[in-house]
Design an enzyme around this catalytic site. Sequence first.
Site, PDB file in Angstrom:
ATOM      1  N   ARG A 209     -71.835  -1.510  14.476  1.00  0.00           N
ATOM      2  CA  ARG A 209     -72.028  -2.553  15.487  1.00  0.00           C
ATOM      3  C   ARG A 209     -72.793  -3.715  14.852  1.00  0.00           C
ATOM      4  NH1 ARG A 209     -68.467  -0.338  17.649  1.00  0.00           N
ATOM      5  NH2 ARG A 209     -68.366   0.538  19.773  1.00  0.00           N
ATOM      6  N   GLU A 238     -69.879 -11.367  18.264  1.00  0.00           N
ATOM      7  CA  GLU A 238     -68.433 -11.471  18.095  1.00  0.00           C
ATOM      8  C   GLU A 238     -67.770 -11.498  19.475  1.00  0.00           C
ATOM      9  OE1 GLU A 238     -66.728  -7.051  17.320  1.00  0.00           O
ATOM     10  OE2 GLU A 238     -68.028  -7.751  15.686  1.00  0.00           O
ATOM     11  N   HIS A 255     -63.685  -6.915  12.543  1.00  0.00           N
ATOM     12  CA  HIS A 255     -63.875  -5.666  13.297  1.00  0.00           C
ATOM     13  C   HIS A 255     -62.585  -4.832  13.294  1.00  0.00           C
ATOM     14  CE1 HIS A 255     -66.330  -3.768  16.820  1.00  0.00           C
ATOM     15  NE2 HIS A 255     -65.742  -2.840  16.087  1.00  0.00           N
TER      16      HIS A 255
END
Length: 379
Positions: A209, A238, A255
């Site tokens: 994360r 993000e 990601h």
Amino acid sequence: MKFLIDENVLYANKLFQCFGEVKSLPGREIFAPIPKQVSALIVRSVTKVNKALLDGSQVKFVGSATSGTDHVDKEWLQQAGISFSAALGCNAIAVVEYVLSALLYLSQRDGFSLHDKVVGIIGVGHIGRELQKRLNIFGIRTLLCDPPLAEAGIYDENWQSLETLVNNADILTFHTPLTYTGRHSTWHLVDDSVLAALPDGRIIINTCRGAVIDNVALLQALKSGKNLNVVLDVWELEPCISLDLLSHIDIGTPHIAGYSLEGKARGTAQVFNSYSAHVGSEIRTNLQDLLPPPTIRYIHLSNGVDEEILRLLANLIYDIRKDDMHLRRSMTIPDVFDRLRKNYHPRREWSSIVVEIEDYVGCSILQNIGFRANYRTCN
């Protein structure tokens, strides 16, 4: 029965249509009020699932086709009588292979051998444990840090503190959940003080994360001349990531570390099977039902396996540099972060290829680090 499903949950429409009507939306566009006729919600990590989203809805089942669950208020779901299922471990192999691809690239670029490095793994769940296994099989030393597991007496390990890893590991790779409270909260686990304590030349990889690393502090450290090699797949705030930080790191991706075709299909299958059991159905699915054949199916090796051979095999299946290039070239395009994720190429895992090899020891190594390998004596 009606399902509301994140449009990026691979194969979900095909599978869940056998139970009822399916409506798909981008994950960031799933918000209250949920239509009254929806009884099941299937999401990914970009959708926050909590009382604000579901209070007053008719939803009785929530599935998250992801390994992490910090986007879901599981306690509230339980109180509300809503069943919940996550795809724990579904993307572990994909993330591990992403990390290994990053390390193989950096070792080639900077001229070092991974066998000379110590890898510190912070967070030893599905992903951290799989990474440790593969590194150790390939002869690379690891140090493990996971205070909650250490206190619970999980596994018979020589657990280390983060401070020990900062001082003694050449590579730090993070695989923790994101937590904000408690003695072992992980929000800004890497802050100014940790960055200041890191010796020059260290490698940092974050695939869990974004907020586990203080992105502002990291950028300040890099701008001030701190000599670190940084790989970021996850970012604070993000999809609105820091372009300044991207320009200062070695590898940046949107990601997608866990975005292998197998990982996506595995996650969808796990949630589908959980829902099927929830409604008392005997219908089940598996990866073989969902996955197409790989582009490259077989390769033959006449020699053993060393770091260069592993690099060639890994790059044949997945070259991390392409994902880094796509992000850097596209960041001026609006909403590009989510677009890159939505339109991500069909990346395969190492197990998608069969390697025939004329070296018995090399065959065993390949089998244990994720390839399908067959030993062949030379003719």
